[in-house]
Design a protein around this motif. Structure first.
Motif, short mmCIF file in Angstrom:
data_model
loop_
_atom_site.label_atom_id
_atom_site.label_comp_id
_atom_site.label_asym_id
_atom_site.label_seq_id
_atom_site.Cartn_x
_atom_site.Cartn_y
_atom_site.Cartn_z
N LEU A 15 20.12 -12.49 75.84
CA LEU A 15 20.27 -10.61 75.48
C LEU A 15 19.00 -10.12 75.58
N SER A 56 25.23 0.83 73.20
CA SER A 56 24.39 1.97 73.77
C SER A 56 25.25 3.06 74.33
N SER A 75 27.79 0.77 81.07
CA SER A 75 27.56 -0.63 81.47
C SER A 75 28.89 -1.32 81.89
N SER A 113 29.64 -4.36 81.96
CA SER A 113 30.23 -5.59 81.14
C SER A 113 28.89 -5.88 80.16
N ARG A 114 29.31 -6.12 78.78
CA ARG A 114 28.31 -6.15 77.81
C ARG A 114 29.09 -7.42 76.95
N GLY A 117 21.02 -2.56 76.04
CA GLY A 117 22.25 -2.18 77.00
C GLY A 117 22.86 -3.57 77.44
N THR A 118 22.45 -4.68 76.64
CA THR A 118 23.08 -6.01 77.01
C THR A 118 24.20 -6.32 76.12
N ALA A 119 24.37 -5.82 74.93
CA ALA A 119 25.49 -6.27 74.00
C ALA A 119 25.78 -5.04 73.08
#
Length: 301
Positions: free
Chosen positions: A287, A23, A27, A29-30, A61-63
């Motif tokens: 996720l 992304s 962020s 932290s991913r 945006g989670t990983a």
């Protein structure tokens, strides 16, 4: 928005390549998702083969998602009778995974406690090798269309056990990797340059549940099927207090395919539209919480 980049790392003097999807949003932290393709594919080919479904983790945006390239289209898995170039040339694919994690942790804001591996077919074999040899790298793993080699056919060096949540997906009509285990037919041994006996998909799931310390049998549920569906889905849950969960999705009448993907060759069998692999995996590992997939998210163990 996401960006897609090509990158490489040096592993024992060999340049290894991979594609990263991330992304553009800032962020704190991913997670990191490592994707390992099947035989005769590459990371980019597998990305297309799965309809770019795992890119959803990056878009959310989670990983950060990394599609790794095998050596000449294959991975040095732990099957004793593998004969393809990655085995012949002794490629350090465990070291490759480790190097990609290190590089992306430096380039992106990666939570090193949340690295997940997804493997399909030969890539699933490598993921099972990682779980046995380098479990400290991972927070969880998903395997599609691959089963454990039988003990006499398994070469992985066993590290001190580190229980991990595991998710398996396998079709009962898989024409390449039999759901019921056993030995491949002669043409498959010759074409894919592999051999030896393997366990069934249910025995494989039970193996990892037992490694996690689970002693109870699975709770089995049949998912509701829509009228006219060509596949049906059965879920086997190994869940016990103090033990990370192991889940097997049995795709009745499903082939050597990734559920939810489009355009899989007919020779591989039927592709389930009743579930979508990325949704199941993403929700299982937290996720895609709230995506509608029917598995409970799990966090780092």
């Amino acid at each position: 928005m996401t960006t897609t980049t090509r990158d490489s790392v040096d592993v024992a003097g060999t340049r290894r390549t991979f594609t990263t999807v991330a992304s553009t949003a800032d962020s704190a932290s991913r997670a990191l998702v490592l994707v390992f393709h099947g035989s005769r594919q590459s990371g980019d080919k597998h990305r297309a083969f799965t309809s770019q479904a795992y890119d959803r983790f990056a878009a959310a945006g989670t990983a950060v998602v990394a599609y790794l390239d095998g050596y000449q289209g294959a991975w040095n898995d732990a099957r004793r009778e593998s004969r393809f170039a990655a085995r012949r040339d002794g490629m350090d694919d465990v070291g490759f995974a480790r190097a990609v994690i290190t590089k992306l942790a430096a380039d992106h804001r990666i939570d090193s406690r949340r690295v997940f591996a997804i493997g399909y077919s030969n890539g699933g074999q490598l993921v099972m090798r990682l779980v046995h040899e380098a479990p400290e790298l991972l927070a969880g793993a998903a395997v599609i269309g691959a089963t454990m080699p039988a003990p006499e056919n398994f070469l992985a060096t066993e590290a001190p056990p580190a229980p991990l949540p595991m998710l398996f997906i396998h079709g009962t009509k898989d024409p390449i990797v039999s759901y019921g285990g056993g030995t491949m037919g002669w043409w498959k041994r010759r074409f894919f340059k592999v051999g030896g006996r393997s366990w069934s998909a249910p025995r494989t799931a039970r193996h990892f549940a037992e490694r996690n310390g689970s002693t109870a049998g699975p709770v089995i549920t049949r998912e509701p099927a829509r009228p006219g569906a060509v596949t049906e889905v059965e879920r086997s849950d190994y869940r016990e207090d103090g033990a990370p969960p192991v889940v097997l999705y049995t795709i009745h009448r499903g082939g050597h395919t990734v559920p939810g993907s489009a355009g899989n060759p007919r020779v591989l069998g039927r592709t389930s539209r009743e579930v979508e692999a990325a949704g199941l995996i993403g929700t299982f590992f937290g996720l895609l919480v709230g995506s509608g997939a029917d598995s409970s998210p799990v966090g780092p163990q």
